[in-house]
Scaffold this active site. Structure first.
Site, PDB file in Angstrom:
ATOM      1  N   LYS A  71     -17.181  19.198  35.802  1.00  0.00           N
ATOM      2  CA  LYS A  71     -18.396  20.024  35.754  1.00  0.00           C
ATOM      3  C   LYS A  71     -18.633  20.586  37.154  1.00  0.00           C
ATOM      4  O   LYS A  71     -19.696  20.427  37.756  1.00  0.00           O
ATOM      5  CB  LYS A  71     -19.586  19.192  35.271  1.00  0.00           C
ATOM      6  CG  LYS A  71     -20.823  20.018  34.898  1.00  0.00           C
ATOM      7  CD  LYS A  71     -20.584  20.995  33.768  1.00  0.00           C
ATOM      8  CE  LYS A  71     -21.892  21.723  33.432  1.00  0.00           C
ATOM      9  NZ  LYS A  71     -21.653  22.842  32.486  1.00  0.00           N
ATOM     10  N   ASP A  92     -14.849   8.985  28.446  1.00  0.00           N
ATOM     11  CA  ASP A  92     -15.424   8.129  27.425  1.00  0.00           C
ATOM     12  C   ASP A  92     -15.848   8.965  26.216  1.00  0.00           C
ATOM     13  O   ASP A  92     -15.549   8.639  25.057  1.00  0.00           O
ATOM     14  CB  ASP A  92     -16.628   7.386  28.014  1.00  0.00           C
ATOM     15  CG  ASP A  92     -17.140   6.271  27.124  1.00  0.00           C
ATOM     16  OD1 ASP A  92     -16.548   6.034  26.056  1.00  0.00           O
ATOM     17  OD2 ASP A  92     -18.149   5.648  27.492  1.00  0.00           O
ATOM     18  N   TYR A  98     -20.365   4.939  36.031  1.00  0.00           N
ATOM     19  CA  TYR A  98     -20.474   3.609  35.432  1.00  0.00           C
ATOM     20  C   TYR A  98     -20.463   2.504  36.495  1.00  0.00           C
ATOM     21  O   TYR A  98     -20.913   1.386  36.235  1.00  0.00           O
ATOM     22  CB  TYR A  98     -19.337   3.359  34.444  1.00  0.00           C
ATOM     23  CG  TYR A  98     -19.435   4.152  33.157  1.00  0.00           C
ATOM     24  CD1 TYR A  98     -20.531   4.954  32.883  1.00  0.00           C
ATOM     25  CD2 TYR A  98     -18.418   4.105  32.221  1.00  0.00           C
ATOM     26  CE1 TYR A  98     -20.618   5.687  31.709  1.00  0.00           C
ATOM     27  CE2 TYR A  98     -18.486   4.830  31.041  1.00  0.00           C
ATOM     28  CZ  TYR A  98     -19.586   5.621  30.792  1.00  0.00           C
ATOM     29  OH  TYR A  98     -19.665   6.334  29.625  1.00  0.00           O
ATOM     30  N   ASP A 133     -13.436   9.842  22.445  1.00  0.00           N
ATOM     31  CA  ASP A 133     -14.001   9.500  21.140  1.00  0.00           C
ATOM     32  C   ASP A 133     -14.058  10.727  20.242  1.00  0.00           C
ATOM     33  O   ASP A 133     -13.784  10.656  19.034  1.00  0.00           O
ATOM     34  CB  ASP A 133     -15.396   8.901  21.302  1.00  0.00           C
ATOM     35  CG  ASP A 133     -15.356   7.430  21.663  1.00  0.00           C
ATOM     36  OD1 ASP A 133     -14.255   6.874  21.808  1.00  0.00           O
ATOM     37  OD2 ASP A 133     -16.437   6.825  21.827  1.00  0.00           O
ATOM     38  N   ASP A 141     -18.417  20.818  29.015  1.00  0.00           N
ATOM     39  CA  ASP A 141     -19.102  21.323  27.828  1.00  0.00           C
ATOM     40  C   ASP A 141     -18.177  22.234  27.024  1.00  0.00           C
ATOM     41  O   ASP A 141     -18.145  22.187  25.791  1.00  0.00           O
ATOM     42  CB  ASP A 141     -20.402  22.026  28.190  1.00  0.00           C
ATOM     43  CG  ASP A 141     -20.288  22.935  29.404  1.00  0.00           C
ATOM     44  OD1 ASP A 141     -19.228  22.967  30.044  1.00  0.00           O
ATOM     45  OD2 ASP A 141     -21.292  23.604  29.722  1.00  0.00           O
TER      46      ASP A 141
END
Length: 404
Positions: A231, A287, A180, A291, A263
């Site tokens: 990852k 992020d 980001y 959620d 994942d």
């Protein structure tokens, strides 16, 4: 450094039993004598933002003001524009005056930002850019997001009851680094003359080390289990992330550390969420996963968050969005913002008694069967944003004061 940066949620007690700020936390020391009779005064910057933001901030402000007054606290509120409302007013998503006011306050309470109206704006003129600028400006690098299934709301979860019941986890998200904020970023043309867009996932060792320590301290105060999500089978940045987390782990031999690819973590959160205690991960993975975890609880409208740095004011906000489709209709759930105000009191100001009043009032209101539309189920009473706020106020005021 971050000994109080944990949320110790107890499913059968006040469900948001947050630990108070202490001299060992990320917040600057604001130790105040509990025996002092004089009123304590705090400056709070309110950022209502867009969509349902002004509605939920208005309710939370009233709850914060009442709970504070009952504990000898006085708040000076300053409301400032941000996001789409700021774009409409002055042409930028985060005016300099807003950032300056936020920096000079004791804590910042944010509603929500964004909306369809500004979706087609250029990136630097999007409401979300203002939020990133605010986080960067306040230097809040640690984002704590709890996901706890309350006994009263277990039937609101989309998961089977036996899967959702008893879930109590915390996502510790790195907030000011990664893809980001990484550079280079932008648009260009490749060697074939095709248009491209690119971003950079990059972390320095100190950025990983400091968020890892916050996560280990959080896990230590909860159930002693920390899962680092990355990852590392594909991304060099994740390989480095894992290397640094493992290095910091040597400082916390009492915390059980595990690793999981993102994942698989996304899958495990819906398959067996109770396996998780504390999760630490980078900005973009955090992020998404936070959620996802929030929906296990039944509604994103129930969950608060705290964003903290090494010094200066913290940023407290519900994790839900601006929900422009229900804005102005008295349908919003204000509880996440109210609970964010409780986090503000505990994490930002160290005012545990006032925070406890709010947490208990929310639980009491839910015990009465009141529900906004997002958490409504048969047999409960459907109420709007304002009525839910009024009921929480009643519960705050009728509580028996805690013994000093």
């Amino acid at each position: 450094m971050a000994a109080s940066m944990q949320l110790n949620v107890k499913p059968l007690k006040a469900a948001f039993n947050l630990k108070p700020a202490t001299k060992h936390s990320l917040r600057p020391a604001r130790i105040r004598c509990a025996a002092t009779a004089a009123t304590k005064k705090y400056n709070i910057t309110l950022l209502p933002g867009d969509g349902i933001g002004p509605e939920v901030i208005s309710v939370a402000k009233n709850v914060l003001k009442l709970a504070g007054s009952l504990e000898g606290l006085e708040f000076a509120f300053q409301e400032m524009p941000m996001g789409g409302s700021a774009l409409d007013l002055v042409g930028v998503p985060l005016p300099e005056e807003t950032l300056s006011a936020a920096k000079q306050s004791d804590a910042v309470l944010l509603g929500a930002i964004g909306g369809y109206k500004w979706d087609k704006n250029e990136k630097h003129l999007k409401p979300e850019t203002g939020l990133l600028q605010l986080r960067e400006g306040l230097k809040v690098f640690a984002n704590l997001r709890p996901a706890t299934v309350l006994p009263q709301l277990v039937d609101s979860s989309t998961l089977k009851k036996e899967v959702a019941e008893g879930v109590d986890l915390m996502v510790v998200r790195e907030l000011t680094g990664g893809i980001y904020f990484g550079k280079p970023r932008g648009f260009g043309t490749n060697e074939n003359g095709e248009e491209i867009g690119f971003n950079t996932e990059v972390y320095a060792a100190y950025e990983i080390d400091r968020i890892a320590r916050v996560a280990f301290e959080t896990a230590r105060k909860r159930h002693g289990k920390l899962c680092s999500v990355d990852k590392a089978n594909v991304l060099e940045a994740s390989m480095f992330w894992r290397k640094r987390v493992m290095a910091i782990a040597s400082e916390y031999p009492d915390v059980e550390l595990s690793h999981m690819y993102v994942d698989n973590a996304a899958m495990q959160l819906v398959r067996d969420p109770k396996q998780f205690d504390t999760i630490v991960t980078n900005n973009i993975f955090g992020d998404i996963l936070s959620d996802e975890a929030s929906m296990i609880t039944g509604s994103i409208g129930m969950l608060p968050s705290a964003s903290l740095g090494a010094s200066g004011p913290g940023l407290f906000e519900p994790i839900h969005g601006s929900a422009p489709d229900i804005a102005g209709q008295d349908k919003a759930n204000p509880l996440a913002t109210i609970l964010s105000a409780a986090m503000l009191l505990k994490y930002g100001l160290g005012e545990e008694n006032a925070a406890n009043r709010i947490e208990k009032a929310v639980l009491d209101t839910l015990n009465k069967g009141l529900r906004t539309g997002d958490i409504y189920s048969a047999g409960s009473k459907l109420v709007g944003c304002q009525e839910m706020g009024e009921e929480v106020l009643k519960s705050v005021e009728t509580q028996v004061p805690a013994a000093v």
